[in-house]
Design a protein around this motif. Structure first.
Motif, PDB file in Angstrom:
ATOM      1  N   GLU A 114       0.736  -1.270   0.486  1.00 55.15           N
ATOM      2  CA  GLU A 114       0.125   0.194   0.378  1.00 55.15           C
ATOM      3  C   GLU A 114       0.753   1.211  -0.058  1.00 55.15           C
ATOM      4  O   GLU A 114       0.747   1.963  -1.215  1.00 55.15           O
ATOM      5  N   GLN A 152      -3.051   5.446   0.347  1.00 61.64           N
ATOM      6  CA  GLN A 152      -4.686   5.135   0.728  1.00 61.64           C
ATOM      7  C   GLN A 152      -5.417   4.872   1.586  1.00 61.64           C
ATOM      8  O   GLN A 152      -4.528   3.781   1.886  1.00 61.64           O
ATOM      9  N   THR A 165      -8.093   2.606   3.619  1.00 62.79           N
ATOM     10  CA  THR A 165      -9.637   1.850   3.207  1.00 62.79           C
ATOM     11  C   THR A 165     -10.280   2.860   4.041  1.00 62.79           C
ATOM     12  O   THR A 165     -10.465   3.111   4.528  1.00 62.79           O
ATOM     13  N   SER A 186     -13.793   2.621   5.784  1.00 63.25           N
ATOM     14  CA  SER A 186     -14.253   1.794   7.120  1.00 63.25           C
ATOM     15  C   SER A 186     -14.933   1.771   8.126  1.00 63.25           C
ATOM     16  O   SER A 186     -14.363   3.337   8.686  1.00 63.25           O
ATOM     17  N   LYS A 233     -16.829   5.113   7.149  1.00 65.15           N
ATOM     18  CA  LYS A 233     -17.679   4.764   6.063  1.00 65.15           C
ATOM     19  C   LYS A 233     -18.986   4.914   6.560  1.00 65.15           C
ATOM     20  O   LYS A 233     -19.664   5.497   5.817  1.00 65.15           O
TER      21      LYS A 233
END
Length: 407
Positions: A131, A182, A184, A186, A190
């Protein structure tokens, strides 16, 4: 004997929790109390700590999978120890150590090709490296057990990528590229993203602003600080007074204390006041239920207790549901006016800005006055600008004549 690590219960109404990130992989050693995974429910995300010192023997719940609270998500024990996963004991294969010499890896020709749509198996450290380097793990062939991508596989991919970039740079002029990280989306982030997007898509939101002269309120606050501290062992903040003014105003303007549900406007008599609290992982809104029955001191005490529970991750789902109006305060960040987004299905949300001093005419004299900017966002489907302005005007009257809130 292997120790079970279970999905914690994050609130009385929690039916399912999700593993958002594994910090450790099978074969990794852990200390007692060391965070091994992050788990979340709808609005709460916490770190799960290892209950014992040892090695991660088996992970039974992969990232992104939801399970009921109490479900075993992994086992901690001694290397090679057997574990039970709802059936007879099975031997645990000792995973291949990732920093062994590359000569011990299987030959590339013996590595099975990954099937289309097959889940990518990758160790936590390899995932972080990929990542950080912006590598597509779908394009990396794993050499670990079962095709698992190891740290050495990522390092090899980085070498190939570096060679390819060098060859391209010799053919083309050098182009500036920005490094990106980057993350995620969540957990709480989110949920917030989905709710705010849905709010803007399904409501007709309009924001109006008003400036409030709180010079007298600040003077009252300073005059009573010692008395309140000695009698109640408490401190009243400007936010407490604003909350009280809002509750009293909602009782006079019931249309603002409402919700549009299934093409029907529901007018609420009790005031369930939401007070936004900013956390490192996102925004939560604890709710003071039946705030219209509270006196100023009780309202202040209840909000502080809920805010403390929010910061400690101890709010239950029930304590974050059912609000009929919300207050969001960005004054501590120096923000004056802003546009708060509705918390559906509520009709209104009040944004509180930072107090600033400015010269103002009081009769024929110029005096230094303290001004509080307020921003009211409301659902234009439920009420028009005039009644919304009338509500804000009532809030203004209470704050500019603070003694009326105490009578």
């Amino acid at each position: 004997m292997a120790v079970e690590v279970v999905m914690p219960k994050l609130g009385m109404a929690m039916k399912e929790g999700t593993v958002s990130l594994w910090n450790k992989g099978v074969g990794d050693s852990v200390e007692k109390g060391e965070p091994i995974a992050s788990v979340n429910s709808e609005k709460i995300e916490i770190d799960v700590e290892s209950p014992a010192e040892g090695t991660v023997l088996k992970i039974t719940v992969p990232e992104g999978e939801g399970v009921p609270p109490g479900t075993v998500i992994c086992f901690i024990g001694k290397p090679g120890e057997e574990v039970t996963v709802g059936q007879a004991l099975v031997p645990v294969q000792k995973p291949e150590v990732e920093n062994e010499a590359s000569a011990k890896k299987p030959a590339e020709s013996t590595i099975p090709a990954r099937k289309a749509g097959e889940r990518v198996k990758i160790s936590p450290i390899a995932k972080k490296m990929a990542e950080a380097a912006n590598l597509n793990i779908e394009e990396i062939q794993g050499s670990g057990p079962g095709g698992r991508i190891t740290k050495e596989d990522v390092q090899e991919a980085l070498k190939k990528s570096s060679i390819q970039k060098k060859e391209k740079s010799e053919e083309k002029p050098v182009e500036l590229q920005e490094e990106t990280q980057q993350v995620t989306v969540s957990g709480i982030r989110k949920v917030i993203a989905a709710r705010m997007y849905d709010s803007l898509q399904k409501t007709a939101q309009l924001t109006i602003n008003m400036k409030i002269d709180v010079t007298e309120l600040i003077a009252l606050q300073k005059q009573t600080v010692e008395t309140i501290k000695n009698r109640y062992d408490q401190k009243l903040t400007l936010t407490d007074y604003i909350a009280q003014a809002v509750v009293l105003s909602l009782q006079q303007h019931q249309q603002m204390n409402s919700a549009l549900i299934d093409d029907k406007i529901h007018l609420f008599k009790p005031v369930h006041l939401g007070m936004a609290v900013a956390l490192d992982r996102g925004l939560v809104v604890p709710v003071i239920r039946n705030a219209d029955t509270y006196k100023l001191m009780d309202l202040s005490r209840t909000f502080k207790e809920l805010a403390q529970k929010a910061r400690q991750g101890q709010l239950s789902n029930e304590e974050m549901q059912g609000s009929t109006f919300t207050i969001s305060n960005l004054g501590s960040y120096g923000v004056e006016h802003f546009t708060p987004v509705l918390n559906p299905p509520e009709t209104g949300i009040l944004g509180v800005g930072a107090v600033y001093d400015t010269p103002s005419f009081v009769g024929d004299k110029v005096e230094r006055r303290s001004i509080l900017p307020l921003s009211l966002t409301f659902d234009h489907r439920v009420l028009d600008g005039a009644p919304a302005a009338a509500f804000l005007q009532t809030v203004k009257q209470y704050l500019e004549e603070p003694i009326t809130m105490l009578l």
